[in-house]
Design an enzyme around this catalytic site. Structure first.
Site, PDB file in Angstrom:
ATOM      1  N   SER A 120     -33.491 -41.808 -52.039  1.00  0.00           N
ATOM      2  CA  SER A 120     -33.713 -42.268 -50.673  1.00  0.00           C
ATOM      3  C   SER A 120     -33.647 -41.163 -49.622  1.00  0.00           C
ATOM      4  O   SER A 120     -34.391 -40.207 -49.676  1.00  0.00           O
ATOM      5  CB  SER A 120     -32.713 -43.385 -50.363  1.00  0.00           C
ATOM      6  OG  SER A 120     -33.003 -43.952 -49.134  1.00  0.00           O
ATOM      7  N   HIS A 121     -32.696 -41.270 -48.716  1.00  0.00           N
ATOM      8  CA  HIS A 121     -32.567 -40.336 -47.595  1.00  0.00           C
ATOM      9  C   HIS A 121     -31.735 -39.111 -47.969  1.00  0.00           C
ATOM     10  O   HIS A 121     -31.541 -38.231 -47.143  1.00  0.00           O
ATOM     11  CB  HIS A 121     -31.884 -41.067 -46.441  1.00  0.00           C
ATOM     12  CG  HIS A 121     -30.586 -41.681 -46.876  1.00  0.00           C
ATOM     13  ND1 HIS A 121     -30.534 -42.802 -47.676  1.00  0.00           N
ATOM     14  CD2 HIS A 121     -29.303 -41.304 -46.691  1.00  0.00           C
ATOM     15  CE1 HIS A 121     -29.279 -43.097 -47.952  1.00  0.00           C
ATOM     16  NE2 HIS A 121     -28.502 -42.197 -47.360  1.00  0.00           N
ATOM     17  N   LYS A 386     -36.877 -53.042 -47.755  1.00  0.00           N
ATOM     18  CA  LYS A 386     -37.104 -52.720 -46.359  1.00  0.00           C
ATOM     19  C   LYS A 386     -38.312 -51.801 -46.272  1.00  0.00           C
ATOM     20  O   LYS A 386     -38.673 -51.156 -47.269  1.00  0.00           O
ATOM     21  CB  LYS A 386     -35.871 -52.128 -45.719  1.00  0.00           C
ATOM     22  CG  LYS A 386     -35.281 -50.930 -46.425  1.00  0.00           C
ATOM     23  CD  LYS A 386     -33.919 -50.648 -45.830  1.00  0.00           C
ATOM     24  CE  LYS A 386     -33.367 -49.327 -46.295  1.00  0.00           C
ATOM     25  NZ  LYS A 386     -32.482 -49.440 -47.463  1.00  0.00           N
TER      26      LYS A 386
HETATM   27  C1  G16 Z   1     -29.377 -48.352 -49.133  1.00  0.00           C
HETATM   28  C2  G16 Z   1     -29.497 -49.850 -49.198  1.00  0.00           C
HETATM   29  C3  G16 Z   1     -29.276 -50.447 -47.833  1.00  0.00           C
HETATM   30  C4  G16 Z   1     -27.945 -49.992 -47.261  1.00  0.00           C
HETATM   31  C5  G16 Z   1     -27.923 -48.481 -47.234  1.00  0.00           C
HETATM   32  C6  G16 Z   1     -26.609 -47.910 -46.778  1.00  0.00           C
HETATM   33  O1  G16 Z   1     -30.430 -47.838 -48.380  1.00  0.00           O
HETATM   34  O2  G16 Z   1     -30.766 -50.213 -49.676  1.00  0.00           O
HETATM   35  O3  G16 Z   1     -29.342 -51.829 -47.953  1.00  0.00           O
HETATM   36  O4  G16 Z   1     -27.757 -50.490 -45.985  1.00  0.00           O
HETATM   37  O5  G16 Z   1     -28.152 -47.985 -48.534  1.00  0.00           O
HETATM   38  O6  G16 Z   1     -25.625 -48.185 -47.701  1.00  0.00           O
HETATM   39  P1  G16 Z   1     -24.227 -47.492 -47.656  1.00  0.00           P
HETATM   40  O7  G16 Z   1     -23.656 -47.809 -46.296  1.00  0.00           O
HETATM   41  O8  G16 Z   1     -23.460 -48.136 -48.774  1.00  0.00           O
HETATM   42  O9  G16 Z   1     -24.432 -46.006 -47.809  1.00  0.00           O
HETATM   43  P2  G16 Z   1     -31.330 -46.641 -48.920  1.00  0.00           P
HETATM   44  O10 G16 Z   1     -32.315 -46.385 -47.822  1.00  0.00           O
HETATM   45  O11 G16 Z   1     -30.369 -45.503 -49.162  1.00  0.00           O
HETATM   46  O12 G16 Z   1     -31.938 -47.138 -50.191  1.00  0.00           O
END
Ligand code: G16
Length: 562
Positions: A120-121, A386
């Site tokens: 992801s990010h 999302k």
């Molecule tokens: C993931 C989940 C999201 C969540 C986010 C942050 O996003 O898909 O639903 O809100 O992580 O999670 P945490 O607060 O546990 O780090 P992504 O964009 O990383 O796939």
């Protein structure tokens, strides 16, 4: 064991005990994934845990965000899939598919599931992160019972199966067959762009952009997967100049940056938006599911963004004109801005734990249309992930619509001001303390948790309003399948409804990330456009006192403020 044109080898292996999927899949450093059999073990565990009727004869979609180690992982998945009797793999060209695009393809092709290769990010490259996530047949991330099963399989694995087929050419759109096993390499972008075209009012957006040639758009792909999607939509479909897209060539290391659309890591966009007086600035993350919306005079908090999109959905966006608004939802730490919209539109509001996977059941049951998370995630029931570009085009559609209604060019700031006048404002901010020592973070968290029910309730911080009315650890019962998710974050709720939430992130790959969330509601007209940090200062001070964050972690400042 053999099939028509390949034989299957069984390879002995030993389990790794750290393959527990987090908030969204297994995310670790590349060096962890490249340990002997590490990736193979996890992929075999996915096929072992696939819900009934299982991997045999299934169709699985595979793709990722272009980060380092993607091609190697895809080649391994192909061989393990074939050996496990998978009938067909649909793979994005060069292994590339954004997370929302992959979700769309699972749904459109009625596949059994998908394997998403992304962290992801989180940053990419040989010294950074990789990730593997399993999505189910509705197109969404596997629910906890399946991720738990994958983890269980990974802890007892003793062998995996691998087909002796050669590495395949992922660069050509083609169909390949190895006996009964088929691989289809598809264009990564076309089907997603078609879907976006069907959802939004493209003729309206195009005529708006033609009428207002001075309206400046800047989309920053942060060197992630959405670059080619952004180019296709903004430049080819909407006819915007090439200067309206930036960092739109996917790079294996994201140019050495964090591909995370927030005010800290999307710094280049923030600077460009201000310098060039951009009216709609936007970014998406490494795998294309997050988004940030900003203009030269306003940053749209993600909690507000989803509320505005929900408010305009039926009025402005063709997809919702047709389907109506079935219900709205947000994750627990996300502000209650969208709750007020749900009330006004007389639809149900659901509050779920952090994690997009919790929205899927509600959507499948026809109870949810638009939802969002404070973590820069916004989306709807068009897919089960999302969707960064979806949110950005939603804003463009809303600006075009509102400009038509008002007969003049409206700004993001004016849309927000109108929203706050109508609903009041839920001031919201999140402080992240990244890469904190795990033991220190866990100690801080469990000490606070121990105080939740007894010590905290009734404590007052200078005024009756700021007296703690409730303190608990959020627990969620899924209204559809009745599954219970415990320990989803500590909530401290004050008499005036203000909240402090404390969570440990489930997506980091080294150390712990502490997240502190703050929310306060205000409806006095002259208090609606205050500076967020100033408005929330009393809550921020209280949180540092009761968590003893500095004492536990040695941190004086957060690494990211949203
Ligand atoms: C993931 C989940 C999201 C969540 C986010 C942050 O996003 O898909 O639903 O809100 O992580 O999670 P945490 O607060 O546990 O780090 P992504 O964009 O990383 O796939």
């Amino acid at each position: 064991m053999s099939s028509n044109s390949f034989s299957v080898n069984v390879v002995k292996t030993k389990p790794y005990l750290d393959q527990k999927p987090g908030t969204s899949g297994l995310r670790k450093k590349v060096k962890v994934f490249t340990q002997e059999n590490y990736t193979e073990n996890f992929v075999q565990s996915i096929f072992d845990a696939m819900p009934s009727p299982g991997a045999k004869d299934s169709t699985v979609v595979v793709g990722g965000d272009g980060r380092y180690y993607l091609s190697e992982a895809v080649q391994k998945i192909i061989k393990i899939a074939a050996a496990n009797g998978v009938k067909k793999l649909i793979i994005g060209q060069n292994g590339i598919l954004s997370t929302p695009s992959l979700s769309n393809i699972i749904r459109k092709r009625k596949a059994s599931g998908g394997i998403v290769l992304t962290a992801s990010h989180n940053p990419g490259g040989i010294n950074y992160d990789f990730g593997i996530k399993y999505n189910v047949s509705n197109g969404g991330p596997a629910p906890e019972n399946i991720t738990d099963m994958i983890f269980t399989c990974s802890k007892s694995i003793s062998e995996y199966k691998v087909a002796d087929i050669p590495d395949v050419d992922l660069s050509k759109i083609s169909i390949m067959k190895f006996g009964d096993f088929e691989i289809e390499i598809i264009d990564s972008v076309i089907e997603y762009v078609t879907m976006i075209n069907e959802i939004f009012d493209f003729p309206l957006i195009k005529s708006f952009l033609q009428k207002h040639p001075d309206f400046k758009v800047l989309f920053d792909g942060l060197n992630g997967v959405t670059g080619p999607y952004g180019r296709s939509i903004f430049v080819e479909e909407l006819g915007l100049p090439k200067s309206s897209i930036d960092q739109c060539v996917p790079l294996a290391d994201f140019g050495g940056e964090h591909p995370d659309p927030n005010l800290t890591y999307a710094h280049k966009l923030v600077v460009n938006v201000e310098k060039n007086k951009i009216d709609l600035g936007a970014a998406s993350d490494g795998d294309g599911d997050r988004n940030m919306i900003i203009s030269h005079d306003w940053f749209v908090n993600p909690s507000d963004s989803v509320a505005v999109i929900a408010d305009y959905a039926v009025e402005a966006i063709p997809y919702f004109k047709k389907s109506g608004l079935k219900g709205l939802a947000r994750s627990m730490p996300t502000s209650a801005s969208i709750d007020r919209v749900a009330e006004a539109h007389k639809v149900q509001l659901f509050e779920v734990p952090t994690g997009w996977k919790f929205f899927g059941n509600l959507m499948d049951a026809g109870k949810l249309s638009v939802c969002g998370e404070e973590s820069f995630g916004t989306g709807s029931d068009h897919i089960r992930e999302k969707d960064g570009l979806w949110a950005i085009i939603a804003w463009l559609n809303i600006i075009a619509h509102e400009s038509l209604v008002q007969g003049k060019l409206v700004t993001i700031r004016s849309i927000m001001q109108k929203h706050f006048l109508k609903y009041g404002r839920n001031y919201f901010s999140r402080y992240d303390y990244e890469e904190v020592d795990s033991d220190a973070a866990n100690r801080m968290y469990s000490e606070l948790k121990a105080k939740m029910s007894s010590e905290l309730v009734g404590q007052s911080f200078g005024s009756e309003k700021l007296t703690i009315a409730k303190a608990d650890d959020f627990e969620y019962t899924d209204p559809i399948d009745k599954s219970v998710s415990k320990n989803q974050g500590l909530r401290i709720i004050f008499k005036d409804g203000s909240r402090i939430i404390v969570r440990l992130s489930g997506t980091g790959s080294s150390g712990a990330t502490i997240r502190l969330y703050y929310e306060m509601y205000e409806d006095r007209e002259d208090m609606l456009m205050m500076d967020t940090q100033e408005a929330l200062k009393p809550l921020i001070d209280i949180s540092l006192k009761i968590t003893k964050l500095e004492e536990h972690t040695g941190r004086k400042e957060p690494t990211v403020i949203t």
